[in-house]
Design a protein around this motif. Sequence first.
Motif, PDB file in Angstrom:
ATOM      1  N   TYR A  10       9.008  10.320  85.651  1.00  0.00           N
ATOM      2  CA  TYR A  10      10.201  10.732  84.916  1.00  0.00           C
ATOM      3  C   TYR A  10      11.415  10.488  85.798  1.00  0.00           C
ATOM      4  N   GLU A  11      12.431   9.846  85.244  1.00  0.00           N
ATOM      5  CA  GLU A  11      13.676   9.631  85.968  1.00  0.00           C
ATOM      6  C   GLU A  11      14.628  10.768  85.627  1.00  0.00           C
ATOM      7  N   MET A  12      14.943  11.571  86.617  1.00  0.00           N
ATOM      8  CA  MET A  12      15.799  12.740  86.429  1.00  0.00           C
ATOM      9  C   MET A  12      17.061  12.528  87.264  1.00  0.00           C
ATOM     10  N   GLY A  13      18.079  11.965  86.626  1.00  0.00           N
ATOM     11  CA  GLY A  13      19.306  11.662  87.364  1.00  0.00           C
ATOM     12  C   GLY A  13      19.004  10.705  88.494  1.00  0.00           C
ATOM     13  N   GLN A  14      19.346  11.107  89.709  1.00  0.00           N
ATOM     14  CA  GLN A  14      19.099  10.251  90.872  1.00  0.00           C
ATOM     15  C   GLN A  14      17.695  10.407  91.440  1.00  0.00           C
ATOM     16  N   HIS A  15      16.869  11.248  90.830  1.00  0.00           N
ATOM     17  CA  HIS A  15      15.523  11.523  91.336  1.00  0.00           C
ATOM     18  C   HIS A  15      14.470  10.858  90.462  1.00  0.00           C
ATOM     19  N   ASP A  16      13.604  10.083  91.098  1.00  0.00           N
ATOM     20  CA  ASP A  16      12.478   9.469  90.402  1.00  0.00           C
ATOM     21  C   ASP A  16      11.241  10.322  90.671  1.00  0.00           C
ATOM     22  N   LEU A  17      10.860  11.093  89.683  1.00  0.00           N
ATOM     23  CA  LEU A  17       9.692  11.967  89.831  1.00  0.00           C
ATOM     24  C   LEU A  17       8.436  11.189  89.455  1.00  0.00           C
ATOM     25  N   SER A  18       7.355  11.434  90.185  1.00  0.00           N
ATOM     26  CA  SER A  18       6.109  10.726  89.908  1.00  0.00           C
ATOM     27  C   SER A  18       5.301  11.399  88.803  1.00  0.00           C
ATOM     28  N   LEU A  53       8.754  17.963  91.896  1.00  0.00           N
ATOM     29  CA  LEU A  53       9.959  18.798  91.874  1.00  0.00           C
ATOM     30  C   LEU A  53       9.571  20.256  92.053  1.00  0.00           C
ATOM     31  N   LEU A  54      10.248  20.914  92.977  1.00  0.00           N
ATOM     32  CA  LEU A  54      10.077  22.343  93.189  1.00  0.00           C
ATOM     33  C   LEU A  54      11.413  23.025  92.932  1.00  0.00           C
ATOM     34  N   ILE A  55      11.373  24.150  92.246  1.00  0.00           N
ATOM     35  CA  ILE A  55      12.564  24.976  92.053  1.00  0.00           C
ATOM     36  C   ILE A  55      12.311  26.259  92.832  1.00  0.00           C
ATOM     37  N   THR A  56      13.235  26.585  93.720  1.00  0.00           N
ATOM     38  CA  THR A  56      13.015  27.734  94.603  1.00  0.00           C
ATOM     39  C   THR A  56      13.006  29.048  93.843  1.00  0.00           C
ATOM     40  N   GLU A  57      12.553  30.039  94.552  1.00  0.00           N
ATOM     41  CA  GLU A  57      12.646  31.401  94.040  1.00  0.00           C
ATOM     42  C   GLU A  57      14.119  31.771  93.859  1.00  0.00           C
ATOM     43  N   ALA A  58      14.356  32.781  93.083  1.00  0.00           N
ATOM     44  CA  ALA A  58      15.717  33.251  92.837  1.00  0.00           C
ATOM     45  C   ALA A  58      16.407  33.534  94.169  1.00  0.00           C
TER      46      ALA A  58
END
Length: 170
Positions: A10-18, A53-58
């Motif tokens: 998946y292409e997410m903006g400037q990030h190419d996720l596998s 992609l990782l999204i941090t804890e709050a």
Amino acid sequence: MEPIPLLTPYEMGQHDLSHRVVLAPLTRQRSYGNVPQPHAAVYYAQRATAGGLLITEATGVSDTAQGYRDTLGIWTPEHVQTWKPIVAAVHAKGAVIFCQIWHCGRVSSYELQPGGKAPVSSTDKGVGPQMSFDGRLEEFSPPRRLTVEEISVIVDDFRKAARNAIDAGT
């Protein structure tokens, strides 16, 4: 066989996720004084995959943003410096990490607020008790409604926290 969409790039903006599997944000409550600890680098690196992609804890945007004990912050230079090795560990695995910035608003208590003041919120209506992660019933203090003039301070806290997260490498 059809490819499994979840496992496709998946292409997410400037990030190419596998792939499209994402570490969702959560609240770990594993810091001291709102400062990330070294074990967080191990935690996030263990969950990082090349192109993931990782999204941090709050992560609190200011000292008034805190609503739970031992949650992370990103509003001081010390916070930025302690986030850097965490971000580096994730990047070393080839993954992308975003910092989830937040403000708890009315979900807080006098004990967690600077000077023991009331939590600030868009409303003066309190929130009921909630079960804590460790099984305790957690009570929250009545909030104080922000004035119109104070709203810009909170907005600026988010701006600064976002800049700090970028400076930390996320």
